[in-house]
Enzyme design. Structure first.
Site, PDB file in Angstrom:
ATOM      1  N   SER A 265      -1.522 -30.333  59.728  1.00  0.00           N
ATOM      2  CA  SER A 265      -1.876 -29.884  58.382  1.00  0.00           C
ATOM      3  C   SER A 265      -1.906 -31.102  57.476  1.00  0.00           C
ATOM      4  O   SER A 265      -2.448 -32.143  57.865  1.00  0.00           O
ATOM      5  CB  SER A 265      -0.883 -28.830  57.902  1.00  0.00           C
ATOM      6  OG  SER A 265      -1.268 -28.313  56.656  1.00  0.00           O
TER       7      SER A 265
ATOM      8  N   HIS B 265      -5.019 -26.979  59.622  1.00  0.00           N
ATOM      9  CA  HIS B 265      -5.209 -26.225  58.374  1.00  0.00           C
ATOM     10  C   HIS B 265      -6.399 -26.811  57.622  1.00  0.00           C
ATOM     11  O   HIS B 265      -6.549 -28.032  57.539  1.00  0.00           O
ATOM     12  CB  HIS B 265      -3.956 -26.332  57.501  1.00  0.00           C
ATOM     13  CG  HIS B 265      -2.796 -25.555  58.061  1.00  0.00           C
ATOM     14  ND1 HIS B 265      -1.524 -25.675  57.576  1.00  0.00           N
ATOM     15  CD2 HIS B 265      -2.734 -24.650  59.069  1.00  0.00           C
ATOM     16  CE1 HIS B 265      -0.713 -24.861  58.260  1.00  0.00           C
ATOM     17  NE2 HIS B 265      -1.436 -24.241  59.174  1.00  0.00           N
TER      18      HIS B 265
ATOM     19  N   ASP C 140       4.432 -23.794  59.597  1.00  0.00           N
ATOM     20  CA  ASP C 140       3.523 -23.198  60.575  1.00  0.00           C
ATOM     21  C   ASP C 140       3.534 -24.038  61.858  1.00  0.00           C
ATOM     22  O   ASP C 140       3.492 -25.267  61.800  1.00  0.00           O
ATOM     23  CB  ASP C 140       2.105 -23.143  59.991  1.00  0.00           C
ATOM     24  CG  ASP C 140       1.158 -22.336  60.863  1.00  0.00           C
ATOM     25  OD1 ASP C 140       1.644 -21.468  61.612  1.00  0.00           O
ATOM     26  OD2 ASP C 140      -0.058 -22.577  60.781  1.00  0.00           O
TER      27      ASP C 140
END
Lengths: 193, 273
Positions: A14, A41, A134
């Protein structure tokens, strides 16, 4: 560590991971024999541009899989914008529009968890820089299913939350710099890692 | 404690739904349906596979809950603004001028595409002249559509999307809030025919020339997907349009002689004559 069994590389990232991802892609040769699955992401409403930006550095084309696409050796796959990317039994991709997981779609947890269920001890899960949690549960699934877990060394991450979250809840096999991750990925097919 | 569901337990639940209610979910994509069941289990009092089996046998409301979110979707209005932008020039304008728009939205689910469509048709001055039928297996979903209810979780993204579609427009030109709930202007829905049934089972009141079926086939296995493609071919008039999700590439299925690609990026197909 028995790496000869590794047949799939799955990478999550991310915030702050773009530089690491492009560096990894730039070192993967055209004839690299394993599939590499990226779950990064990205902006939900922007469908174009990201693949092209990654391809600028990559020796291999980047494929955003369609639903039910077969997973093939020597391909690099990127989770499409605004879909979760899931690995199905039978080595195909499935996409879904489930609600966001960890505020994210695609969610790294879902890609890691489904990959771990299907690939079991044949996968290496690699977690790069990122600013939320995440992927941590997904890394735990990778470990539970016998796969190898690798995190980017938090000390070199722009955002260290993601690798640290994974490290907190599961056993991590390797804490590597991006350069060490590249070495590992390149050696896997030749049983030298 | 984390809810879990093994593949064997999953299969038992699917069998139980089939035996108890005659609803066959075996042709849904397993990972997605399993994930969906986990979400339903986490939100309900039936939090483990044994309780789920009990719930299915004794609580029809629980089954309705499962069916109502079979497509697990969390989709904003005007998702993929690029597709909505080309709807008029590349879809509506390619149909013969004399032909009335006849639209079918199967598995309408949370209705995001349905609401987006009626807003566009209203803006184009075509709504009153169009025929629309929406269908779904779930009575809960159809009742929400009838009321014009919008999931409050998608309001913010929908607001942004409508601006991406048309910078001068505002979602609240079409949507109102009542307490915590959001509703689309009901006058946009009054000509719609609502029909209960799954995509394969439904009898349509007319032959559509436009079908919106986006991000639904991702929840079917390949066997059901091919059946659905065949059904859509049977229902859509020659030269009519099928729009699927941008990552649902039906050209990998047997569509020769049935559909031709009309716009690859947006996965728009034209039915062969």
């Amino acid at each position: 560590m028995a790496v000869q069994r590794i047949k799939y590389i799955v990478i999550g990232g991310s915030a702050g991971s773009f530089r690491g991802v492009t560096k990894i892609l730039s070192k993967i040769p055209k004839d690299y024999p394993l599939p590499v699955i990226l779950c990064l992401h990205r902006l939900k409403h922007v469908r174009s541009g990201f693949v092209e930006a990654l391809e600028l550095k990559s020796n291999l084309p980047i494929v955003e899989p369609s639903d039910k696409m077969n997973i093939q050796k020597g391909k690099i796959y990127l989770a499409p914008a605004n879909y979760h990317l899931i690995v199905e039994l039978g080595n195909t991709f499935a996409l879904s529009t489930f609600d966001n997981v960890n505020h994210s779609r695609p969610a790294i947890d879902l890609t890691f968890e489904s990959s771990a269920r299907v690939f079991r001890n044949k996968m290496a899960g690699i977690m790069l820089s990122g600013a939320n949690k995440d992927g941590a549960k997904g890394m735990r699934s990778v470990h539970i299913n016998g796969g190898i877990t690798i995190i980017q060394n938090p000390s070199e991450c722009q955002a260290r939350t993601m690798p640290e979250a994974a490290n907190k809840i599961t056993k991590i096999d390797h804490v590597y710099s991006v350069d060490q991750i590249i070495n590992y990925i390149l050696k896997i097919p030749y049983n030298e890692a | 404690m984390k809810t879990t569901l093994s593949i064997l337990q999953y299969r038992d639940i699917i069998d139980s739904i089939n035996v108890t209610y005659g609803i066959n979910l075996k042709q849904h994509a397993m990972s997605s349906l399993r994930q969906h069941l986990l979400i339903v289990m986490e939100k309900s009092k039936y939090s483990n596979p044994t309780l789920v089996a009990k719930g299915i046998k004794e609580d029809k409301q629980f089954l309705e809950q499962i069916i109502s979110c079979l497509y697990c979707e969390h989709i904003s209005l005007f998702r993929d603004p690029a597709m909505w932008r080309i709807l008029k020039p590349q879809v509506i304008d390619t149909l013969p001028k004399s032909v009335q728009l006849k639209i079918w939205i199967p598995e309408v689910s949370q209705a995001s595409d349905y609401y987006s469509l009626v807003i566009i048709l209203k803006k184009l001055g075509l709504l009153a002249k169009s025929k629309i039928v929406i269908s779904d297996e779930s009575r809960i979903n159809l009742d929400k559509c009838k009321q014009g209810e919008i999931d409050s979780n998608i309001i913010n993204t929908s607001e942004s999307n409508i601006k991406r579609f048309d910078a001068g427009d505002d979602l609240y030109n079409y949507v109102s809030q009542s307490g915590r709930k959001f509703y689309i202007d009901k006058s946009l829905l009054k000509t719609t025919i609502i029909s209960k049934g799954g995509v394969l089972d439904i009898d349509l009141p007319f032959k559509p020339n436009l079908v919106l079926f986006r991000n639904k086939m991702i929840y079917f296995n390949p066997v059901k997907e091919q059946k659905v493609i065949n059904k859509l071919h049977k229902e859509i008039v020659g030269g009519g349009i099928l729009i699927t999700g941008v990552k649902e590439d039906i050209s990998t299925f047997e569509i020769r002689g049935k559909f031709k690609i009309h716009n690859k990026d947006e996965q728009i197909y034209k039915r062969s004559y």
